[in-house]
Design an enzyme around this catalytic site. Structure first.
Site, PDB file in Angstrom:
ATOM      1  N   GLY A  81       0.801  -1.227   0.000  1.00 46.65           N
ATOM      2  CA  GLY A  81       0.000   0.000   0.000  1.00 46.65           C
ATOM      3  C   GLY A  81       0.827   1.267   0.000  1.00 46.65           C
ATOM      4  N   ASP A 104      -1.971   9.394  -5.068  1.00 44.30           N
ATOM      5  CA  ASP A 104      -0.709   8.651  -5.072  1.00 44.30           C
ATOM      6  C   ASP A 104       0.318   9.303  -5.998  1.00 44.30           C
ATOM      7  OD1 ASP A 104      -2.117   6.995  -3.445  1.00 44.30           O
ATOM      8  OD2 ASP A 104      -2.301   5.354  -4.882  1.00 44.30           O
TER       9      ASP A 104
END
Length: 382
Positions: A120, A168
């Site tokens: 993650g 991200d």
């Protein structure tokens, strides 16, 4: 690793590369708020992918994955998704550059790094941002960073088939040493907040539980949030997403909500409030309060949003028992992955040992841990 990647490039392609780096990221607080147009607080960390790149005077893209020991070649006149899954993150970015009418000439690439896969930390965003940044520099395209971020996100959508938000890629490209980034996922405005890395480190505890439920439950959560917005809009036309909702609006119309939808909406509105409050904590240098909000975020994810799992909950309970931990919570989509912990520097070894021992006893699994510092976003490698 940087030296080894550069050396491998020389061996394979008999020329001298320019070397770039792009980091993975953590999200300190603000989970599942991104697709509700809310706020997130990510930071780039010192788990990185390195890229050795040089033009090769052909119309072919030659690439070697250092970590996997695999090579591939692609004709740039015919870029399309490949059967080689790792190559798609790179090809997706090349395709975006070509779509925007930038001439990508033949080049050689060796890439690899130490961003753990599946923990993650957004290894995919690090790969996409790194090649986007590197090609922009090597070929002198002069594309601004923001446009590169959008290309990297599109590459993930179209070539990796993951409909990710922009957080991200944004954190990987725009990271700033010892700073967290408050990103408004609606306007994409952002602000940097100083993060005290002198006295604390980020420790990630990887449950090694795979997110088997994450994608189906993710879609369910999105629908539940949209159902809540539809109810509120009848009374508050200004509520375009849960970002615009207030807790008292929810309370006033609670009887009209399905109880599960009400819990989901309560979590999202509360989490947005927590991100704003956490940023105020950072401005005051109040790390204790910041940590308390991390614990509150986990409680919301566990009980109201229901995306946690026994392993994640166990790790947070363990962390809470230590006076050396300011805060802990699950990070990411849920149903596995990592907890993020804010730990005093002088207690790191102790903390890691205690967590590993407790996790081994409880689940008979060797806990993986990563100690991280907050670093710059995509850049030339030094």
């Amino acid at each position: 690793m940087l030296k080894e990647i550069t050396q491998k490039f020389r061996e394979l392609y008999s020329q001298e590369p320019t070397v770039f780096r792009s980091p993975g990221r953590v999200n300190l607080i603000g989970e599942h708020t991104d697709y509700n147009n809310g706020f997130v607080l990510p930071a780039a960390i010192n788990k990185e992918i390195f890229f050795a790149i040089a033009p090769n005077a052909t119309d072919i893209f030659r690439v070697h994955s250092f970590n996997l020991g695999e090579s591939a070649e692609f004709i740039l006149a015919n870029v399309q998704p490949s059967d080689i899954s790792w190559a798609n993150y790179l090809l997706g970015v090349i395709a975006q550059l070509q779509k925007a009418n930038y001439k990508v000439k033949g080049f050689d690439l060796v890439f690899g790094g130490n961003v753990p896969i599946g923990a993650g930390l957004s290894s995919s965003a690090a790969v996409e941002c790194g090649i986007a940044f590197g090609l922009n520099e090597v070929f002198g395209f002069e594309i601004d960073k923001f446009a590169l971020v959008k290309m990297a996100q599109k590459a993930e959508h179209e070539y990796a088939g993951v409909m990710c938000g922009i957080m991200d890629q944004f954190a990987s490209m725009f990271g700033k040493k010892n700073h967290a980034i408050k990103l408004d996922c609606r306007s994409l405005e952002y602000e940097f907040y100083n993060f005290d890395m002198q006295d604390y480190r980020i420790v990630l505890c990887d449950t090694q539980v795979k997110h088997s439920l994450a994608s189906s439950e993710y879609n369910t959560r999105r629908k539940e949030c949209e159902a809540g917005v539809a109810i509120l809009q009848q009374y508050y036309p200004e509520v375009q997403s849960l970002r615009d909702a207030k807790l008292d609006m929810l309370a006033q119309h609670q009887q009209e909500f399905d109880p599960v939808v009400y819990k989901r909406c309560t979590y999202i509105v509360s989490e947005n409030n927590r991100v704003e409050a956490a940023c105020a904590d950072l401005e005051k240098g109040d790390m204790k309060s910041f940590g308390d909000r991390m614990y509150a975020s986990h409680a919301g994810l566990q009980h109201d949003y229901e995306v946690s799992c026994p392993e994640l909950d166990f790790l947070v309970v363990q962390a809470k028992q230590s006076a050396d931990v300011l805060g802990a919570r699950m990070m990411g989509g849920g149903f596995g992955g990592c907890t993020i912990n804010l730990v005093k520097v002088d207690a790191l070894t102790n903390f890691v040992q205690q967590m590993e021992k407790a996790y081994q006893q409880q689940f008979n699994v060797q806990l993986k841990t990563y100690i991280a510092e907050i670093v710059e976003g995509s850049s030339y490698a030094k």
